[in-house]
Design a protein around this motif. Structure first.
Motif, PDB file in Angstrom:
ATOM      1  N   LEU A 191     -29.848 -58.701  10.750  1.00 23.25           N
ATOM      2  CA  LEU A 191     -30.350 -60.055  11.065  1.00 23.25           C
ATOM      3  C   LEU A 191     -31.148 -60.679   9.911  1.00 23.25           C
ATOM      4  N   PRO A 192     -32.065 -59.932   9.256  1.00 22.39           N
ATOM      5  CA  PRO A 192     -32.800 -60.578   8.142  1.00 22.39           C
ATOM      6  C   PRO A 192     -31.865 -61.066   7.032  1.00 22.39           C
ATOM      7  N   THR A 193     -30.768 -60.348   6.818  1.00 23.32           N
ATOM      8  CA  THR A 193     -29.807 -60.784   5.788  1.00 23.32           C
ATOM      9  C   THR A 193     -29.084 -62.045   6.249  1.00 23.32           C
ATOM     10  N   ILE A 194     -28.635 -62.032   7.493  1.00 20.90           N
ATOM     11  CA  ILE A 194     -27.978 -63.210   8.072  1.00 20.90           C
ATOM     12  C   ILE A 194     -28.882 -64.433   7.931  1.00 20.90           C
ATOM     13  N   ASN A 195     -30.168 -64.227   8.147  1.00 21.54           N
ATOM     14  CA  ASN A 195     -31.120 -65.346   8.159  1.00 21.54           C
ATOM     15  C   ASN A 195     -31.489 -65.857   6.772  1.00 21.54           C
ATOM     16  N   THR A 196     -30.905 -65.279   5.711  1.00 21.00           N
ATOM     17  CA  THR A 196     -31.110 -65.860   4.374  1.00 21.00           C
ATOM     18  C   THR A 196     -30.099 -66.970   4.110  1.00 21.00           C
ATOM     19  N   ALA A 197     -29.112 -67.135   4.988  1.00 15.53           N
ATOM     20  CA  ALA A 197     -28.100 -68.178   4.763  1.00 15.53           C
ATOM     21  C   ALA A 197     -28.730 -69.557   4.910  1.00 15.53           C
ATOM     22  N   GLU A 198     -28.261 -70.486   4.082  1.00 19.97           N
ATOM     23  CA  GLU A 198     -28.756 -71.865   4.144  1.00 19.97           C
ATOM     24  C   GLU A 198     -28.493 -72.445   5.534  1.00 19.97           C
ATOM     25  N   GLU A 199     -27.255 -72.301   5.995  1.00 18.04           N
ATOM     26  CA  GLU A 199     -26.903 -72.750   7.342  1.00 18.04           C
ATOM     27  C   GLU A 199     -26.244 -71.602   8.086  1.00 18.04           C
ATOM     28  N   VAL A 200     -26.664 -71.397   9.320  1.00 15.81           N
ATOM     29  CA  VAL A 200     -25.984 -70.435  10.185  1.00 15.81           C
ATOM     30  C   VAL A 200     -25.399 -71.195  11.359  1.00 15.81           C
ATOM     31  N   TRP A 201     -24.125 -70.966  11.614  1.00 10.54           N
ATOM     32  CA  TRP A 201     -23.441 -71.617  12.738  1.00 10.54           C
ATOM     33  C   TRP A 201     -23.043 -70.553  13.744  1.00 10.54           C
ATOM     34  N   LEU A 202     -23.475 -70.741  14.976  1.00 12.77           N
ATOM     35  CA  LEU A 202     -23.071 -69.834  16.052  1.00 12.77           C
ATOM     36  C   LEU A 202     -22.014 -70.549  16.880  1.00 12.77           C
ATOM     37  N   VAL A 203     -20.828 -70.000  16.914  1.00 12.31           N
ATOM     38  CA  VAL A 203     -19.706 -70.675  17.549  1.00 12.31           C
ATOM     39  C   VAL A 203     -19.310 -69.886  18.802  1.00 12.31           C
ATOM     40  N   ALA A 204     -19.303 -70.565  19.949  1.00 11.34           N
ATOM     41  CA  ALA A 204     -18.981 -69.851  21.190  1.00 11.34           C
ATOM     42  C   ALA A 204     -18.177 -70.745  22.121  1.00 11.34           C
ATOM     43  N   SER A 205     -17.226 -70.120  22.778  1.00 10.49           N
ATOM     44  CA  SER A 205     -16.354 -70.845  23.695  1.00 10.49           C
ATOM     45  C   SER A 205     -16.157 -70.038  24.972  1.00 10.49           C
TER      46      SER A 205
END
Ligand SMILES: O=C(O)[C@H](O)[C@@H](O)[C@H](O)[C@H](O)COP(=O)(O)O
Length: 256
Positions: A191-205
């Motif tokens: 998670l800390p690595t994921i949270n270094t991204a400029e934008e995070v998009w969570l896509v769910a359907s």
């Protein structure tokens, strides 16, 4: 850190089309700003639909794909080319149709790769690959313009599962054993690595995601519900279809 925002689309197909259009624009903006772009891919059904939608979008040709870095947020630890690998799915749906620079495509390790059938060695090798692409003067990670995630029914993102030991791993990349979603052995950014991204998009359907999405946006704990622990540096964007958005807290509904 960014506040989450929510965009809701009528159904899974429109959601995939809209995310594809956003992705192309995001990569164009990044290239206009810094001459290159980077995206972090994930696995699952909605991600595959997004990749197919990008492949079908004429505006995709406006992106200079030779200057796009492709990373993965998680991978199933299987032999190269296995149809269950996120890499195999992304290549078939999109990457093989694009004029990418092969040196800029960074798949996560395969179980028959140079590090062998040892997921810990594979995770360490991927961390080294990330570090080699890091910007001078920054932490041991490259710049991620956009990182896409699917969301599991249990609230997992990438291969970070609820109550799993991966939450205690302080390394940037973790080997995951005993994944409740098959296959059991995986590689994931933490998670800390994921949270270094400029934008995070969570896509769910789909309706089976509604509870996890609603609880994550209502502020559940990240160990119980990993999607709740995701936060992009400048943007955290939830991209949902109506069924998945059914339990979004009312104070966020105005952003629909
Ligand atoms: O390797 C994987 O399985 C994924 O990266 C995983 O995190 C996925 O994105 C979610 O489980 C949602 O998948 P669906 O869109 O298929 O529900």
């Amino acid at each position: 850190m960014s506040e989450a925002s929510v965009a809701v689309h009528a159904d899974a197909d429109l959601l995939a089309q809209a995310v594809a259009a956003r992705l192309v624009v995001r990569l164009l903006d990044a290239q206009a700003e810094r001459g290159q772009a980077s995206m972090v891919l994930t696995g699952g059904r909605i991600a595959a639909a997004v990749y197919r939608a990008v492949a079908a979008l004429p505006a995709r040709d406006a992106v200079d794909w030779s200057r796009v870095d492709v990373w993965w947020g998680d991978e199933r630890f299987l032999p190269a080319g296995d149809p269950e690998r996120n890499e195999t799915q992304a290549r078939a749906a999109l990457l093989d149709t694009l004029p990418l620079d092969p040196a800029r495509v960074h798949p996560m390790p395969a179980s028959d790769g140079p590090t062998g059938d040892d997921p810990e060695a594979g995770a360490a090798a991927y961390a080294d690959e990330l570090a080699r692409a890091a910007r001078p003067g920054h932490a041991a990670l490259p710049h991620f313009d956009v990182l896409m995630l699917g969301v599991g029914e249990d609230g997992h993102v990438a291969s970070v599962f609820p109550e799993h030991p991966v939450h205690h791993d302080t390394r940037p990349v973790s080997a995951v054993r005993g994944s409740p979603k098959p296959p059991p052995v995986r590689t994931t950014l933490t998670l800390p690595t994921i949270n270094t991204a400029e934008e995070v998009w969570l896509v769910a359907s789909g309706a089976d995601k509604a509870r996890a999405v609603g609880m994550a946006l209502a502020g559940a704990g990240p160990v119980q519900l990993p999607a709740a622990g995701v936060q992009g540096v400048s943007r955290t964007l939830w991209l949902l279809d109506r069924a998945a958005a059914a339990e979004v807290p009312p104070r966020l509904r105005s952003l629909r």
